[in-house]
Scaffold this active site. Structure first.
Site, PDB file in Angstrom:
ATOM      1  N   HIS A  20       2.418  -5.474 -11.845  1.00  0.00           N
ATOM      2  CA  HIS A  20       2.905  -4.138 -11.634  1.00  0.00           C
ATOM      3  C   HIS A  20       2.133  -3.390 -10.565  1.00  0.00           C
ATOM      4  O   HIS A  20       1.049  -3.387 -10.685  1.00  0.00           O
ATOM      5  CB  HIS A  20       3.180  -3.561 -12.847  1.00  0.00           C
ATOM      6  CG  HIS A  20       3.938  -2.203 -12.607  1.00  0.00           C
ATOM      7  ND1 HIS A  20       3.724  -1.233 -13.627  1.00  0.00           N
ATOM      8  CD2 HIS A  20       4.890  -1.835 -11.964  1.00  0.00           C
ATOM      9  CE1 HIS A  20       4.362  -0.100 -13.265  1.00  0.00           C
ATOM     10  NE2 HIS A  20       5.452  -0.543 -12.604  1.00  0.00           N
ATOM     11  N   ALA A 119      10.644  -6.675  11.904  1.00  0.00           N
ATOM     12  CA  ALA A 119      11.033  -7.478  10.727  1.00  0.00           C
ATOM     13  C   ALA A 119      10.084  -7.679   9.798  1.00  0.00           C
ATOM     14  O   ALA A 119       9.636  -8.578   9.434  1.00  0.00           O
ATOM     15  CB  ALA A 119      11.815  -8.895  11.145  1.00  0.00           C
ATOM     16  N   ASN A 120       9.812  -6.520   9.146  1.00  0.00           N
ATOM     17  CA  ASN A 120       8.503  -6.247   8.250  1.00  0.00           C
ATOM     18  C   ASN A 120       8.822  -5.224   7.270  1.00  0.00           C
ATOM     19  O   ASN A 120       9.478  -4.235   7.493  1.00  0.00           O
ATOM     20  CB  ASN A 120       7.279  -5.654   9.042  1.00  0.00           C
ATOM     21  CG  ASN A 120       7.114  -6.332  10.312  1.00  0.00           C
ATOM     22  OD1 ASN A 120       6.617  -7.882  10.236  1.00  0.00           O
ATOM     23  ND2 ASN A 120       7.284  -5.790  11.329  1.00  0.00           N
TER      24      ASN A 120
END
Length: 129
Positions: A20, A119-120
């Site tokens: 988490h 594109a990250n």
């Protein structure tokens, strides 16, 4: 052998170890890789695998409670901007230089063969309950 889902052994193992709030940088082939962060490099040739395919595969495997992308994606890569908006509601945007700094605290980098700019995305892991 796994029947489906992520079959890349290095990636499957790395995803299984995430907890988490851990962060995963999913990046194109041009993104500078942060030092000291484990990298699963899936890039084969330009465009393969695509950012979209890798993102979809990861989203099928992990719970995401938040995500951050570069604000430059809006103008420089409209198709990616639309994709991120569809897959990641509530996506936060920061300047690209800030995204590169934030990527240094990622627990994992997954490098795609994507050759289009920006594109990250950094995915913040959630929990399934």
């Amino acid at each position: 052998m796994k029947r489906g889902g992520v079959i890349n052994a290095a990636l499957a193992g790395a995803l299984a170890r995430l907890g988490h709030t851990d962060e995963v940088l999913v990046c194109d082939s041009g993104m500078p890789l942060p030092p000291g962060v484990p990298v699963v490099d899936l890039a084969f040739v330009p465009g393969i695998p695509s950012f979209a395919d890798v993102l979809d595969g990861l989203l099928a495997e992990i719970v995401v409670e938040g995500a951050t992308a570069a604000e430059e994606v809006r103008r420089a890569n409209p198709a990616c901007h639309v994709l991120l908006g569809e897959r990641l509601p509530g996506l936060a945007y920061v300047p690209h230089e800030r995204l590169k700094t934030l990527s240094g605290t990622s627990r994992l980098v997954v490098r795609t063969g994507e050759a289009r700019p920006y594109a990250n995305v950094i995915l913040r892991c959630g929990v399934a309950f």
